[in-house]
Design an enzyme around this catalytic site. Sequence first.
Site, mmCIF file in Angstrom:
data_model
loop_
_atom_site.group_PDB
_atom_site.id
_atom_site.type_symbol
_atom_site.label_atom_id
_atom_site.label_comp_id
_atom_site.label_asym_id
_atom_site.label_seq_id
_atom_site.Cartn_x
_atom_site.Cartn_y
_atom_site.Cartn_z
ATOM 1 N N ASN A 73 -44.018 16.035 -29.471
ATOM 2 C CA ASN A 73 -43.300 15.034 -29.114
ATOM 3 C C ASN A 73 -43.798 14.153 -28.173
ATOM 4 O O ASN A 73 -44.290 14.804 -27.303
ATOM 5 C CB ASN A 73 -41.491 15.430 -28.855
ATOM 6 N N GLU A 97 -43.130 11.264 -25.740
ATOM 7 C CA GLU A 97 -42.003 10.313 -25.189
ATOM 8 C C GLU A 97 -42.587 9.113 -24.765
ATOM 9 O O GLU A 97 -43.698 8.706 -24.242
ATOM 10 C CB GLU A 97 -41.275 11.080 -24.389
ATOM 11 N N GLU A 137 -42.281 16.900 -35.108
ATOM 12 C CA GLU A 137 -42.537 17.117 -36.711
ATOM 13 C C GLU A 137 -43.184 15.574 -37.341
ATOM 14 O O GLU A 137 -43.964 15.668 -38.318
ATOM 15 C CB GLU A 137 -41.078 17.152 -37.291
HETATM 16 N N1 THU Z 1 -37.431 16.174 -30.549
HETATM 17 C C1 THU Z 1 -38.543 16.724 -31.306
HETATM 18 O O1 THU Z 1 -39.765 16.328 -31.012
HETATM 19 N N2 THU Z 1 -37.933 17.037 -32.603
HETATM 20 C C2 THU Z 1 -36.724 16.957 -32.982
HETATM 21 O O2 THU Z 1 -36.528 17.273 -34.167
HETATM 22 C C3 THU Z 1 -35.782 16.996 -32.075
HETATM 23 C C4 THU Z 1 -35.947 16.101 -30.778
HETATM 24 C C5 THU Z 1 -38.017 15.655 -29.303
HETATM 25 C C6 THU Z 1 -37.504 14.137 -28.936
HETATM 26 C C7 THU Z 1 -37.452 13.987 -27.638
HETATM 27 O O3 THU Z 1 -38.733 14.043 -27.107
HETATM 28 C C8 THU Z 1 -36.963 15.570 -27.039
HETATM 29 O O4 THU Z 1 -37.170 16.176 -28.192
HETATM 30 C C9 THU Z 1 -35.572 15.324 -26.860
HETATM 31 O O5 THU Z 1 -34.783 14.777 -27.870
#
Ligand code: THU
Length: 132
Positions: free
Chosen positions: A46, A48, A59
């Site tokens: 992820n 941000e 994903e």
């Molecule tokens: N997040 C993911 O990377 N995958 C998911 O399927 C759920 C959420 C991340 C997004 C954000 O950076 C953090 O988790 C909190 O929501």
Amino acid sequence: MVTEGQKVELVAAACAVRSNSYAPYSNYRVGAAILLPDGSVITGVNVENASYGLSNCAERTAVFKAVTDGYKEILAVAVCTDNGGSPCGACRQVLIEFAGDIPVLLSNAKGEVQETTLYSLLPAHFGPEHLD
Ligand code: THU
């Protein structure tokens, strides 16, 4: 057919890449790994953003990397988080574009793995076949 060895490799890849997650706002680090038809594995984390809404899930990062490299089919996906979290709805929909009822492996930081499938996470899905 995805072997048990490939599943173990996939979870290990997702958990290994998780430390590269850029999550200074949520502090919720996610690593993902997808298995491709030639046996290779592509990872994602992820990423941000200070604007919050532009954050990208692990994903989807992995799927977009795979498509960039020329892949159009996904055989399995592993997600590694602190607490065994499951892919969000947006990621389920993006995975459906390139996958059937594939194994989805959810791992927590202790290495405990829960296995489910993409269709059980997104029943009655809308996919490319509906636009044929
Ligand atoms: N997040 C993911 O990377 N995958 C998911 O399927 C759920 C959420 C991340 C997004 C954000 O950076 C953090 O988790 C909190 O929501």
